[in-house]
Design a protein around this motif. Structure first.
Motif, PDB file in Angstrom:
ATOM      1  N   VAL A 281       1.012  -1.272  -0.020  1.00 37.34           N
ATOM      2  CA  VAL A 281      -0.317   0.200  -0.301  1.00 37.34           C
ATOM      3  C   VAL A 281       1.182   1.348  -0.166  1.00 37.34           C
ATOM      4  CG1 VAL A 281      -1.688   1.101   1.206  1.00 37.34           C
ATOM      5  CG2 VAL A 281      -1.659  -0.882   1.577  1.00 37.34           C
ATOM      6  N   ALA A 282       0.872   2.213  -0.671  1.00 33.32           N
ATOM      7  CA  ALA A 282       1.508   3.292  -0.895  1.00 33.32           C
ATOM      8  C   ALA A 282       0.745   4.293  -1.386  1.00 33.32           C
ATOM      9  CB  ALA A 282       2.734   2.840  -2.522  1.00 33.32           C
ATOM     10  N   ASP A 283       1.369   5.445  -0.743  1.00 34.57           N
ATOM     11  CA  ASP A 283       0.125   7.295  -0.657  1.00 34.57           C
ATOM     12  C   ASP A 283      -0.826   7.420  -0.375  1.00 34.57           C
ATOM     13  OD1 ASP A 283       1.961   7.513  -3.431  1.00 34.57           O
ATOM     14  OD2 ASP A 283       0.235   6.675  -4.454  1.00 34.57           O
ATOM     15  N   ALA A 284      -1.664   6.131   0.473  1.00 35.53           N
ATOM     16  CA  ALA A 284      -2.277   6.793   1.415  1.00 35.53           C
ATOM     17  C   ALA A 284      -3.134   5.428   1.573  1.00 35.53           C
ATOM     18  CB  ALA A 284      -3.757   7.419   1.360  1.00 35.53           C
ATOM     19  N   PRO A 285      -3.271   5.069   2.972  1.00 38.36           N
ATOM     20  CA  PRO A 285      -4.287   4.079   3.719  1.00 38.36           C
ATOM     21  C   PRO A 285      -5.293   3.861   2.542  1.00 38.36           C
ATOM     22  CG  PRO A 285      -4.286   5.912   5.313  1.00 38.36           C
ATOM     23  CD  PRO A 285      -4.019   6.211   4.023  1.00 38.36           C
ATOM     24  N   THR A 286      -6.258   2.428   2.418  1.00 44.03           N
ATOM     25  CA  THR A 286      -6.997   1.759   2.141  1.00 44.03           C
ATOM     26  C   THR A 286      -8.096   2.259   2.229  1.00 44.03           C
ATOM     27  OG1 THR A 286      -7.349   0.159   3.275  1.00 44.03           O
ATOM     28  CG2 THR A 286      -5.771  -0.572   1.415  1.00 44.03           C
ATOM     29  N   VAL A 287      -9.038   2.314   1.306  1.00 45.18           N
ATOM     30  CA  VAL A 287     -10.037   2.420   1.735  1.00 45.18           C
ATOM     31  C   VAL A 287     -11.305   2.010   1.555  1.00 45.18           C
ATOM     32  CG1 VAL A 287      -9.992   5.625   1.595  1.00 45.18           C
ATOM     33  CG2 VAL A 287     -11.424   3.831  -0.780  1.00 45.18           C
ATOM     34  N   ASP A 288     -10.597   0.514   0.785  1.00 44.82           N
ATOM     35  CA  ASP A 288     -11.932  -0.821   0.905  1.00 44.82           C
ATOM     36  C   ASP A 288     -10.631  -2.011   1.139  1.00 44.82           C
ATOM     37  OD1 ASP A 288     -13.982  -1.426  -0.177  1.00 44.82           O
ATOM     38  OD2 ASP A 288     -14.160  -1.731  -1.939  1.00 44.82           O
ATOM     39  N   VAL A 289     -11.641  -3.357   0.996  1.00 50.38           N
ATOM     40  CA  VAL A 289     -11.362  -4.579   1.270  1.00 50.38           C
ATOM     41  C   VAL A 289     -10.186  -4.472   0.141  1.00 50.38           C
ATOM     42  CG1 VAL A 289     -11.880  -6.613   2.508  1.00 50.38           C
ATOM     43  CG2 VAL A 289     -13.076  -5.025   3.064  1.00 50.38           C
TER      44      VAL A 289
ATOM     45  N   GLY B 192     -12.136 -25.719  -0.928  1.00 48.71           N
ATOM     46  CA  GLY B 192     -11.374 -26.526  -2.104  1.00 48.71           C
ATOM     47  C   GLY B 192      -9.930 -25.741  -2.636  1.00 48.71           C
ATOM     48  N   GLN B 193      -9.867 -26.007  -3.746  1.00 51.72           N
ATOM     49  CA  GLN B 193      -8.609 -25.289  -4.469  1.00 51.72           C
ATOM     50  C   GLN B 193      -8.630 -23.569  -4.032  1.00 51.72           C
ATOM     51  OE1 GLN B 193      -6.953 -28.246  -3.527  1.00 51.72           O
ATOM     52  NE2 GLN B 193      -5.779 -27.851  -5.863  1.00 51.72           N
ATOM     53  N   VAL B 194      -9.617 -22.926  -3.455  1.00 54.75           N
ATOM     54  CA  VAL B 194      -8.774 -21.430  -3.552  1.00 54.75           C
ATOM     55  C   VAL B 194      -9.015 -20.994  -2.039  1.00 54.75           C
ATOM     56  CG1 VAL B 194     -10.896 -19.426  -4.407  1.00 54.75           C
ATOM     57  CG2 VAL B 194     -10.941 -21.415  -5.619  1.00 54.75           C
ATOM     58  N   VAL B 195      -8.432 -19.982  -2.195  1.00 59.29           N
ATOM     59  CA  VAL B 195      -7.899 -19.583  -1.176  1.00 59.29           C
ATOM     60  C   VAL B 195      -7.625 -18.001  -1.165  1.00 59.29           C
ATOM     61  CG1 VAL B 195      -5.780 -19.232   1.143  1.00 59.29           C
ATOM     62  CG2 VAL B 195      -6.048 -21.370  -0.278  1.00 59.29           C
ATOM     63  N   THR B 196      -8.737 -17.418  -0.377  1.00 62.07           N
ATOM     64  CA  THR B 196      -9.378 -16.114  -0.777  1.00 62.07           C
ATOM     65  C   THR B 196      -8.963 -15.255   0.860  1.00 62.07           C
ATOM     66  OG1 THR B 196     -11.586 -17.002  -1.490  1.00 62.07           O
ATOM     67  CG2 THR B 196     -11.440 -14.777  -0.250  1.00 62.07           C
ATOM     68  N   CYS B 197      -8.055 -14.646   0.896  1.00 64.73           N
ATOM     69  CA  CYS B 197      -7.422 -13.470   2.116  1.00 64.73           C
ATOM     70  C   CYS B 197      -8.401 -12.760   1.500  1.00 64.73           C
ATOM     71  CB  CYS B 197      -5.965 -13.585   2.468  1.00 64.73           C
ATOM     72  SG  CYS B 197      -5.740 -15.155   2.137  1.00 64.73           S
ATOM     73  N   GLU B 198      -8.276 -11.451   2.652  1.00 66.44           N
ATOM     74  CA  GLU B 198      -8.423 -10.277   3.061  1.00 66.44           C
ATOM     75  C   GLU B 198      -7.866  -9.098   3.748  1.00 66.44           C
ATOM     76  OE1 GLU B 198     -13.505 -10.336   1.959  1.00 66.44           O
ATOM     77  OE2 GLU B 198     -13.529 -10.197   3.423  1.00 66.44           O
ATOM     78  N   LEU B 199      -7.702  -8.349   2.904  1.00 68.37           N
ATOM     79  CA  LEU B 199      -7.145  -7.112   4.067  1.00 68.37           C
ATOM     80  C   LEU B 199      -8.178  -5.554   4.176  1.00 68.37           C
ATOM     81  CD1 LEU B 199      -4.354  -6.031   5.077  1.00 68.37           C
ATOM     82  CD2 LEU B 199      -4.175  -4.747   3.229  1.00 68.37           C
ATOM     83  N   PRO B 200      -8.366  -5.739   5.729  1.00 69.79           N
ATOM     84  CA  PRO B 200      -9.634  -4.894   6.068  1.00 69.79           C
ATOM     85  C   PRO B 200      -8.639  -3.576   5.139  1.00 69.79           C
ATOM     86  CG  PRO B 200      -8.157  -4.865   7.553  1.00 69.79           C
ATOM     87  CD  PRO B 200      -7.501  -6.116   7.079  1.00 69.79           C
ATOM     88  N   ALA B 201     -10.129  -2.672   5.086  1.00 70.82           N
ATOM     89  CA  ALA B 201     -10.354  -1.017   4.571  1.00 70.82           C
ATOM     90  C   ALA B 201      -9.568  -0.685   5.962  1.00 70.82           C
ATOM     91  CB  ALA B 201     -11.813  -0.276   4.255  1.00 70.82           C
ATOM     92  N   GLY B 202      -8.811   0.740   5.582  1.00 69.59           N
ATOM     93  CA  GLY B 202      -7.758   1.359   6.487  1.00 69.59           C
ATOM     94  C   GLY B 202      -6.674   0.865   6.790  1.00 69.59           C
ATOM     95  N   ALA B 203      -6.172  -0.189   5.756  1.00 78.01           N
ATOM     96  CA  ALA B 203      -4.666  -0.877   5.567  1.00 78.01           C
ATOM     97  C   ALA B 203      -4.088  -0.103   5.736  1.00 78.01           C
ATOM     98  CB  ALA B 203      -4.403  -1.739   4.523  1.00 78.01           C
ATOM     99  N   ALA B 204      -2.720   0.379   6.437  1.00 84.21           N
ATOM    100  CA  ALA B 204      -1.581   1.500   6.540  1.00 84.21           C
ATOM    101  C   ALA B 204      -0.770   1.451   5.257  1.00 84.21           C
ATOM    102  CB  ALA B 204      -1.301   1.319   7.822  1.00 84.21           C
TER     103      ALA B 204
END
Length: 186
Positions: free
Chosen positions: A63-71, A101-113
């Motif tokens: 994440v560059a320039d600013a925190p995320t606003v979405d997941v 199954g064979q699908v891994v789903t990861c989520e980084l929350p909104a507001g990540a620095a």
């Protein structure tokens, strides 16, 4: 992206006014987050592996320039010949990973620095894997995360096929004359 604008409307008994419209207005451009994704493996992508080898995958969200606003969602499909190692997820604080199954789903929350956020997990090369095992992660979300380059989100490992050699020997050696009742050891 966009702007933040603030306007003051003067009022009161002395009939205050703005000399010019710009005197009572401020406007600031909003810098959006720039989100990129890079995937790596240990052993490194391109390294030949045997059945039973455990591969450790690391997906980095930068994440560059600013925190995320979405997941930021990472959808990682394990290729044929790979099995996820149960309980192998390591995530940044507040982030999650799950598998179906064979699908891994990861989520980084909104507001990540601003910074690098690393997700790791492991998969084992199956006994019946042949030719190669591959793995592709696809990032998505409102901050438009992207893979820096197409191969930054893909790993591939050639699979070393086992070579089985069979040899038979006898004692006494093959071709040696024997008599009835003699013991042969193979």
């Amino acid at each position: 992206a966009g702007t933040v604008r603030n306007v003051v409307l003067p009022s009161g008994g002395d009939n205050p006014t703005c000399r010019a419209a710009d005197d009572c207005t401020t406007e600031h451009p909003v810098t959006p987050a720039a989100v990129s994704v890079v995937k790596s493996a240990n052993p490194a992508s391109g390294t030949a592996v045997l059945a039973g080898t455990t591969l450790t995958y690391t997906v980095r969200v930068i994440v560059a320039d600013a925190p995320t606003v979405d997941v930021v969602t990472l959808t990682d499909t394990l290729g044929a010949g790979l099995t996820l190692v149960d309980g192998s997820f390591t995530t940044p604080a507040g982030a999650t990973c799950s598998a179906a199954g064979q699908v891994v789903t990861c989520e980084l929350p909104a507001g990540a620095a601003v910074g690098t956020h690393a997700f790791t997990y492991q998969a084992t090369v199956d006994r019946d894997a042949t030719i190669k095992v591959d793995n592709i992660v696809v990032p998505s979300g409102g901050d438009n995360p992207t893979c820096t380059a197409a191969n930054d989100c893909t790993t591939e490992h050639p699979v070393i096929e086992p070579v089985v050699t069979v040899a038979k020997s006898a004692n006494p050696a093959s071709g040696t004359p024997v008599i009835p009742g003699a013991t042969l050891t193979y």
